[in-house]
Each structure stands twice: as C-alpha cells, then as structure tokens.
Design an enzyme around this catalytic site. Structure first.
Site, PDB file in Angstrom:
ATOM      1  CG  HIS A   1      22.390  20.094 -69.053  1.00 43.07           C
ATOM      2  ND1 HIS A   1      21.473  19.968 -70.064  1.00 43.07           N
ATOM      3  CD2 HIS A   1      23.275  19.068 -69.199  1.00 43.07           C
ATOM      4  CE1 HIS A   1      21.781  18.895 -70.796  1.00 43.07           C
ATOM      5  NE2 HIS A   1      22.856  18.334 -70.292  1.00 43.07           N
TER       6      HIS A   1
ATOM      7  CD  GLU B   1      20.168  28.457 -60.075  1.00 44.64           C
ATOM      8  OE1 GLU B   1      20.386  27.837 -61.123  1.00 44.64           O
ATOM      9  OE2 GLU B   1      20.516  28.031 -58.964  1.00 44.64           O
TER      10      GLU B   1
ATOM     11  CD  GLU C   1      17.408  26.807 -56.329  1.00 45.10           C
ATOM     12  OE1 GLU C   1      18.209  26.594 -55.431  1.00 45.10           O
ATOM     13  OE2 GLU C   1      17.728  27.399 -57.396  1.00 45.10           O
TER      14      GLU C   1
ATOM     15  CD  GLU D   1      21.272  27.054 -53.700  1.00 43.85           C
ATOM     16  OE1 GLU D   1      21.862  26.164 -54.321  1.00 43.85           O
ATOM     17  OE2 GLU D   1      20.763  28.035 -54.248  1.00 43.85           O
TER      18      GLU D   1
END
Lengths: 679, 679
Positions: free
Chosen positions: A391, A461, A479, A485
């Site tokens: 999502h 986030e 995270e 990343e």
C-alpha cells in the site's frame, strides 16, 4: 479502543502505599525519590510552588539536573505549578513475559514505580498524576490526566518536559522538521550544538551513555527534542504540531506516552535494554484469544531493487516492474530457499508518471495491467510462498482511508497476510507532518484494520517506533531510517560506510528496522553511475544479524543470488530469536552482535565495521557451555574493500566451543557473518 | 577605497593571451580548462547556452562535478545563461611575498589564471567576467562585473554558485543563521545531512580532504553554503541577506570575493596551505609607505577571565572588574614577563546592568568611575607595557559609528595602539545578521578608521576572516569561534575536550583565532559549579603553538601564574613566526604543529589530543640539519586527566637534533608543549 491502555495497572501487585501526604501545603517543596531495583539509578521529584522538577542520578553521578515537568493547556494556565500532592503510591513489579516473536523471547520486566497524584490549590482545581518507573536500564515517566470536572476536552499547546543534561556529551542525532523525516544520515556533535532532534537521541558521556525516547505513543503527538536557549545542555520536548499549532487534541481521562531515559555504562549496553518494550502494555485479552497464527516472522524478496537501480519502473509502461512473469521468477527462487514472502511494488493501478508529486491515484484493489495478482497468489501458494501486499499512499491519508478497509479485505480474500505500507512525500495530506497526532492516529487505525483482516504491517515513512509491537503483535517492522534504497536510487547520495554502524545505536533502540540488506551485485552503474552500496558482501550478510527485523528483506535480484555460495548464509539465518546479545561496538565505528535461533540451538553472529579496517577478538562464551559447534564463517576476502573490491569474500569452517575466541579481520566497509551450528 | 582591489593584476606578467574565440556562437558548448602548476588540480569550465558550469578534478579523481555559476540580479534575468565568450586570457604567476607578521614569513604565490570575458547575446547585453586561479593547493574563482551600459547600480538577489561534490564525505560544519554566529561546537555528519553552514566547511573524502571558503570579502555579503534539495551532495552559495532579502547592493564595476576550494591528500595538509592569503591583495602602496611601526604581534593579559568565572562584573558596582588598582596588578605582572599589552574590559562608561540585552549606552571616550585610564596608561608606559583598548558595541553599529572616529582618536591620544572589539548580540542594530553586507562594510570602516589612528584590531563576534590581513596589516586577529570564555561563563555549557582538535582544521583555515588559551587554575567552581576547562595544563600551553594568533591572550589571572614553573613556556613562546608546519593530526582527534620563531633559530611544538589518551612519535626533521637543541618539554604528568587531575604536568629537558624522534604521551584532554632552544 485505545483505552485498553488504561488497564496497565491490572495484574500488578500493589506492594506499597506510602503514607500519603494529603495535606501537603503548596508553599513548601515536597521531595520524593525512586530508585531502580539495583539502586544504580535514582530519580528525585520535587513539587515546588513554581513547578514540578525531576532529576536523575546514575551510579552516584548526576545525569539529569533538576528539569521541569508539566503541560500547557490551550487557553489555560500551565498545568504543573501551584500543585499540592494528594496521594503517592509506590510499588515494585518483577515478572518475565514472553514475546510471540522478537529479538529476545523472554524479557524480564522489573521496576519500581512511584505515582504522584497532584491537584491545584486554587479555585477550579485541576488534577494531574505523574507515573514514574525506575528500571535497572532506565527511567520512564508519564503524565496522566484523570477524568475531572475542571478539565474535560482540551488541547495540549505545549509539553513542558525538559531534560537538563548534566554533561555536554557527544550526541548522535537526526534533525526533525526536515522534508524526509528521519531519512538522513546521523549527525554527531556536542549536545550544545543540537537544534531540534528526533528521538531516540543517543548521548555518550565519559562515564555513561544514555538515550532519550518515548514508549507507547498512542493518540498523542510524537516527541522531538529542542535545545533550549541555543548552546545549552537543556533539551525540551517539542511535540510535532497540527497545522494550526495545536500539539495534542484530547480529553480526560488520558495519558501521555512514557518519556524514557535509557542509561548504561557504555553505548553498546544500550542495545541490550528492553526499556521501550517494557513500558508498553501486553496485548488486550481479546487480542490474545484471537487467531494470530498468521503472524510469522520471515524473509522476503520482491520486485523493488530493480526499480531503485533504474532497471525497472514502478509505473506501467515498457519498464514496468510488476509483471506476472517477473513475479513468478521471484516465487520460483523463493520456493527453493527459506524465503516466505514476495513483495510486488507497483502491483496496483494508479502508479502512472510522477506519482510521488501529485495527489494519490492508487486503487488498492485493482492490479495493474500485466500483473495477474490472483494467478500470482495461487502460483505462490502452490509453492509454499506468500505474496506480500503493498500500500503506497504517497502521503495521501484521507484518500487511503476511504479505501483502507476494502483494501485489507481484498488481501484477506486473496490470502495475503502481510503488507508493506508507504507514505512517500514531504507532508501528509498536504499540510500534516509525518509525526503529528494526525498520523499517529491514522497509523493506529491501519494497524487495527490490518489485524481485523489478519495482516502483518511493515510500514515505511511512518511514525517512529515506540514499542507498540508488544501490544499489537501484527505491527512487525518499519523503515523510518535512511535504508538501502539510498544506495540505489536516490538522486545522487548513497549512505556512507559508517551508517550501519550508527543506526543500531540510535534508530535501532526504538525497534525493528526494515533496512533491506543483502545486496550481492555491486555493479549497477548502468543507470546509477554515481551510486554505490558502501559495504562488502560479507558486511551485507552480517547485517542480517546486526540489524534486527522480524521481516527481513533479501533485497537483491534472484539472478544475483542464483548459485552464489554466500547465499547459504541468507538461507540459513533466522528472523526470530531466542535471545540476542550486543557484544562489542562503538557508535560509528563497529558493532558485533550475537543472536540465538528461536527454533534451534544454533547461534549467529554479525560483525560490521565502518570505512576503517579493523581486527577484533570475540569470546564465544555466549555459546552453550558444553556444546560443540561448527562455525560457518563468511568473511571479507584478503583484498576486500567496499570501494575497490566489495565482492571478495571467503567461507571458512572451524570447530569451536564456548571457550573459543574468534578472531575477526574486517576490511574497509567490511564484516563477518557466522553461523554456529551445534554439532 | 576598496577599489584598490581592482589593481590586482598590476605587476603581473601577462604570459599568455589565448586566441580569443570572439565569435563563439551561443548555441554550442565552449569548454576551457585550467590546471594547477603541478597539474594535480584541474578545472574545467563549460559555457553552455543554458548556463555556466565548472568542475574540478584532483589527481585524476572528480572532486566537484559540473556545477552552476552565475548571479541573479534583482528584477532581471539571471546573469549566467545565454552568454558568449568574448575573450579569454590565461597566464601564470609565480612570486614569493613577505608577511609583515604572521605564521609564515615568506609565502609562495604560484598559480595559473584563466579569465573568461562573457557577454549576453540578446538585446541590451550584459557583461560578466570569470576569473579563475588554480594553485597547487586549491582553486579560486570569482565574478567580475565590468562597468557597462546595461548594468550599473544593481542588487544581487542570489548568487547561483554551486558545489556539486563528487563524494558524500564526512563533513565538519557549523550551522549558519543561529543566534550566536559561529560560536558553536562543530557538527560532523555526512555531507548529505548538512543544512546550511558557515565557511570554511571541511570535508574528508577517502582519497582527499577539502575545504570550501571565500577570500577577500569586501563590500559583499558573507557566503554560507546550503544543501540543495535535502539529502544531496550539492552545496549552493546562500549569501547572508539584508533584512529585506537583498543579498548585495552594489554597482558596476564590482567583483565578488573569491570562492575557494582547498584540496589536499589529508586534512592535516589543509593547514599548510596559504590559498586564502594568496587570493588577497597586497596592501595599497600608500599603506606601505605609512608608518606601520605600531603593528606588533604580542601577548596580552587582561581584566576579563575574572568576569567570566563570576569573580567580577563588567558593570560598575561592588564587583566592578575595571579598577585602577587591579589594572596596575596586571601591568606589574606583565612588566616582569613577555606580555606587551593589558586589556581592561568594562573600562568605559555605559556597562550598567544587562548591557547585552538593551540598546547600547557605551561611551567610548569616558572611563568608568574607579578607573583612571590616563594614570593606568602612563603607569603601563613607564613599565614598557601598553594598554589595549576595548570597544564593546553590544551589536549597536549605528550608535557605535557615531562615536567611532572620536573613540579611536581618544586611544591615539593616549598612545593606545590595539583595540579589542565586540559585537555581542543576536542581531546587528536589531535586524541585521552579523555576516551580511551591512556588517562587512561596517567592519571595513572599523579597520580603516583604526589604521588612520594607528590602532591594531582584534575583533570578536565580527564577520568571518577571509584573509584581508594581507591587505590591511592592522587587522590582526578575531574570535569568530566558541572560545575559552565558554569554559568559564557561559550559562551552562563548556567546550568539549575535542573542540580544540577540530577548530584548527575548520575555523582556523580562515585565519588567526583569538581563542584566549592559558588557563592554569582549573578550580573556579565557587561561582561556576558546572563549568570546566576541558584540558590539562600542558594542553593549555600547547594551544599557544597549535592555535595561531598574532595577538595571543594569556588568559588566566596574574595570581594564578605567579611563581608557576610552567609559566616559563608562555613567557618564551613567540607570537610571530618564521615558518609553520602542521605535522600530524586528525580532525577531532589530535594535532601536532611546529613553528619557528621569527627572531631566533628556536622552534616550538604544540601537540594536543581530545578526550582520549594517545602516544605519538614526532620526527624532528624540521629542525636545522646540523644544529643542536635543548628540548624544553612541558608534558602531562603521569596521572594527568582533564577531568580528575588537570594540573599534573612535568618539565623535562633533553638534547635533540633534526635526527631525533620525540615520543609524546598525551593524557585524556592533554598535550605537550616544547621549546627547541638552539644550543
């Protein structure tokens, strides 16, 4: 629903009811003290006419000098001065509890508690209770506003809590109120050079280390810490606001999160503390009765890194990553290894173009053309693998909540029991910080909705971890860190080699990190000429032990693992542990952690270094005393170097016992990963 | 007066006039390159239709990737794109020059220069010239706006200069736009975590170190560097603004300060560079003809530390520090030692109460009651000592300028040839930053006025040093650092032990620092229970060598020096040097510097460490090859420790030659100071 938190005193023995100083005159100072069970930590509380102050000593040394407590209620006088003590209670609690999954199966919860019930002395008096717990490894302190006539619905305009640190220490911190939340590399400075910081904030004084954070953040704003009056040693709570400046919109009865101060002799000892978890509640009884069999730690792969390195796109089109064929390649690989889940980013409709720059258009129950999710899910199930849902909200919470229940229902119907969430964007819904009460409450709704649909949550986030996984066991990992990343797709900056030697001592104190280790192919310059994974291959392996997460990504592409001898370690390494021991380390320099598999007698060890090569000796006295083990060692090759030769590694097998000492030879950006297989 | 800067090409040989590409079409990219004399540094300039870009390589590695240049003129299009090359000139310059005083008597100025004269191609074209110099130790680059019809009076709204660094390096930086200018302890972080920083900013990459700063800041705003787009490796010039947002108010012809990039193999090598001085002009000829005999480096004491440790006040009253009797005690002590000046803070009228919190009330030619300045000056003169004047402005520049000429005239009349300035306050005149053009221009008027009255300037809380001492030799030293005072009187935070191992690598690259070392009495807890000088006594001695200043304070009280054997080193140590060599060091860890006295064959060495004890070996090959020396060594005592035993030191004398190796044993927060006296 979150009132379940108010049940926190249930089941505790009330050991001591102090002779309550009920008629405490408001014109004098009343003093109370509380010691940790081992008497090394001591907290003193002073109720003065001008306010409430606490201080903390450790091993006889001042750690926190007298520091203000209180709440500023919007439109009212501060709640914290002119108070008399109505009643105090003191008790001791000591009990082990079991984590359903985690880095440590059995955790001892042992504290002494002081509750101080206060009331104002003037007309229309308001009431406030302070709850303070002293553990051997730290202090917890929170405000409770009981139901009362003179304070019902209210807005907290400011929380007055201060931390007047006794020493100007080296401080590891992340600035708050920048665009990308905590996704920065840590700063190190004197405490007196801090501006405003996220928590956990970690300080290294000469004689002790400490970390300040919060526990059990529910229906409140996240805490940041702001240096008071520039160039001082005083940090003050700065709650992340609503757009209009309100900090917390609430009603009595309510309680704040715990403000926590972890204290230990050295920074490495902070990693062996469970203070944050211990200050969260056990799951509500109805939750424990539910069928939680869907909650399982494990490793996962996914269509993800190929987007970050520019090979594929999230968006539909010629470079579309999410396709049925590619998903099956991942499933095939996973089925042959100990990989339980496959993530497919970009699986749904709505990713066209620059999705992170506009209002969200995602549709959470419609697969993108080119991906047959039902077919992929069936294919995976047949091979004993599960698909992991995704999502991405692009920080559009209102839009997402309209679809949220249906979205999780869609996954439940497909038999998907895990979801990765994302809130990419600089503000939530255009004007909300990612760490304000608005997002705290939204994320709680996510966790609750997911649980109702039997889905585990891995959120990116989102708000900072405050240990709520104890209460909500489907809240697996998140995270909230500058992860792998950035070594792939960030416009032009990768992480530095010391980054992974810092985050376990800082961000890691708050809870599991979905850092996504495991990159084996260091040559992806075709699309990313200036990016690098700043570590060796052995360092990548070691991260599976060093960075704890119950859902651990195996981040590289299957073709980069296929037939690679070093992949055996990733195959073997568990994600659920019987016990964990941080053995050696210095922040920003190196770290050695050992963990025992929950389901076998085997131990695993991870050791990493920053940009500097170093040799370390590790005593293996954590192994079972009389057992014999084969140490399967994955270490840096002779000329390994994160910059010039990251792939160089070697595998060595030696027999060891608890009396052995292991010599580690870490190369620049390097590491060592070991499986101790009981023989 | 500052147009003297335009004479910078006078006296240079024009070695090469390239075949000017006068008809350069604006639709193509024109490329120019410039190499340092040793060819290790290479700059490439690209003139593209969309703008000007430069990049820098060092030893074949990229240091700065293509980075934008240009100026945004208020109300006009940016000056930097749509340009054609009118003419280019290249030349090489190589000449030694002499400092009248300094850390190095003879400095070699050797560079290759490229001048690119540009003009717009459209209607009403504007002209811009880039001047670029490549030295072996760095690059200088500046904008020149020649007199022209289409650009006369104008406002620079933004300077577009960028530094796109090739590597995400460890960066040592100070945040700009906080309340107290550069008076903070340094932050260390990844470049990608910088926000907005003062210069010099120092970066440690794996294969080189670099520092970015500016040179010859005149009639312009100070440069700060802001990270572009959060989490990148790109720093952009952010000029400190006027209150309305203007950056620079100017008129053609004008030129910007030089933007400088020092590059060296290791951070320690940055300390041996003279790039900033080399990019400043020689004094104007009329200045050289003047009687500059009043300009003399030296040591000074003063009524100052006793205020910081709370024994005395700046204000009149029972604790008034500035009295005739106390001044004479300092003079008596100075007369017996190599101390040439005595500072008396609070000497004048207007210091009543909280002077730093209100509009200034200082009167700059009226001594406070209780201090007979004429008598004190006469008494000093009779003993061969000079009084040092003091102008505290409390950041009230307009008020100060009304009295400035008279104030310096008053000192000239009294025979006072040195003044310490102060600008204590968070803003200048209520709304100006300390580093904007307003303050730059004010401070230039101070230096000029002082010179006219034969006064040396030592300025605190002023603009950053950019090497102007070369042009204005009465501009001796300045603070612009978190100095010793923070260990005394700051409300509650002292400097940390590593602070002095950081500032020579950062702030020190800009020029002399009035750090005020020399504290011998570490027990001043009576009024400052929580403050400490975080160093040993031997470390305090070493600072006289490690931190360069032509005016070096001897900061403690005379009674704390009287009869102290270690004071001999302070008595001996010069403040003017024939040559200087930074020998060993790592930022934030340790530093060893040797300097040769300008007036004798003797050498001096200072070595300091941070909070960690360490042993170092120093080869004495800087000594004259065939000479014999007595090394008079002031070192930490066996149990010395900044926290528990700062006074422990020992003095040892050994005979050495240039072939000897000195073993240093530095204790926590410790140091070693050595005089090598030629035998």
């Amino acid at each position: 629903m979150h009132n379940s938190h108010l049940s926190i005193v249930l089941g505790f023995a009330l050991l001591l009811l102090t002779s309550a100083s009920k008629a405490e005159p408001a014109k004098q100072t009343a003093r109370y003290s509380l010691q940790s069970p081992d008497q090394q930590l001591a907290l003193q509380l002073e109720v003065k006419p001008e306010g409430l102050f606490y201080s903390v000593n450790y091993a006889g040394r001042p750690v926190v000098m007298p520091s203000r407590l209180g709440l500023k209620i919007k439109g009212q006088a501060a709640l914290g001065s002119g108070l008399k003590v109505v009643q105090t209670r003191e008790r001791e609690y000591n009990q082990d509890w079991q984590q359903p999954w985690g880095e440590q199966q059995t955790i001892n919860e042992h504290y002494r508690e002081l509750r101080v019930e206060l009331a104002e002395t003037g007309a229309k008096p308001r009431q406030l209770t302070l709850a303070i717990r002293a553990f051997n490894d730290g202090i917890g302190l929170r405000y409770e506003v009981p139901a009362q006539a003179n304070l019902q619905e209210f807005v907290i305009e400011d929380e007055l809590t201060e931390f007047v640190l006794a020493e100007n220490s080296h401080t590891w911190w992340l600035p708050a109120y920048r665009n990308w939340g905590p996704e920065y590399q840590y700063l190190r400075s004197a405490l007196s050079s801090v501006d405003v910081a996220f928590t956990p904030i970690t300080l290294e004084a000469r004689h002790y280390a400490l970390a300040i954070h919060e526990a059990a953040l529910v229906n409140y704003a996240s805490m940041t810490l702001r240096l008071v009056n520039d160039n001082t040693k005083t940090l003050k709570v700065d709650l992340v606001p609503w757009p209009n400046g309100d900090k917390v919109r609430t009603a009595a009865p309510m309680q704040s999160p715990w403000r926590t101060i972890q204290v230990a002799p050295k920074a490495i000892d902070l990693l062996n503390s469970h203070l944050t978890l211990n200050l969260n509640e056990a799951p509500a009884p109805e939750n424990l009765k539910a069928d939680n069999s869907y909650i399982k730690p494990g490793k996962y792969m996914g269509i993800w890194w190929e987007m970050h390195i520019g090979e594929k796109d999230w968006s539909p089109g010629p470079k579309q990553g999410a396709t049925t064929a590619r998903a099956k390649e991942y499933i095939d690989f996973a089925a042959q290894h100990d990989i339980s889940g496959i993530l497919i980013e970009g699986w749904n409709k709505g990713w066209e173009g620059e999705w992170w720059q506009r209002k969200p258009t995602f549709i959470f129950d419609k697969p993108v053309d080119g991906l047959d999710l039902e077919e992929v899910t069936r294919y995976a199930r047949d091979k004993g693998v599960e698909i992991i849902g995704h999502h991405e909200t692009a920080a559009g919470v209102t839009y997402y909540e309209q679809q949220m229940d249906a979205a999780f229902g869609y996954y439940e119907k497909l038999g998907i029991h895990s979801v990765k969430m994302g809130y990419v964007g600089t503000r939530i819904d255009g004007d909300q910080w990612h760490h304000g009460q608005y997002m705290v409450n939204h994320f709680q709704r996510v966790v609750d909705t997911a649980a109702r649909h039997k889905v585990m949550v891995n959120a990116h986030e989102t708000v900072t971890d405050t240990g709520l996984r104890r209460t909500y066991p489907n809240l697996m990992t998140r995270e909230c860190v500058r992860g792998m990343e950035y070594n792939g797709g960030s416009p032009d900056t990768g992480n530095m080699p010391d980054h992974t030697t810092i985050i376990p001592f800082t961000r890691g104190l708050s809870g599991p990190i979905d850092f996504t280790p495991g990159i084996f192919n260091f040559d992806y310059k075709k699309h990313r000429p200036y990016n690098r994974v700043p570590s060796t291959l052995a360092n990548q392996l070691a991260l599976y032990v060093v960075i704890y997460s119950p859902l651990q990504m195996v981040a590289d592409l299957p073709e980069n693992y296929a037939g690679h001898p070093a992949f055996q370690f990733i195959d073997d390494v568990p994600t659920d542990w019987k016990q964990s021991r941080a053995l050696q380390g210095e922040i920003g320099e190196y770290l050695v952690i050992a963990r025992q598999d929950k389901h076998s007698p085997d131990w695993y060890l991870g050791a990493i270094t920053n940009q500097d090569a170093r040799k370390l000796e590790v005593k293996l006295d954590f192994l079972a005393p009389k057992a014999r083990y084969e140490a399967q060692i994955y270490r840096d090759g002779k000329d390994a170097d994160w910059e010039t030769n990251p792939e160089a590694y070697e595998i060595k097998r030696i027999n060891v016992t608890a009396k052995s000492t292991l010599e580690l030879d870490l190369k620049p950006g390097g590491g060592t990963a070991v499986r101790f297989k009981q023989r």
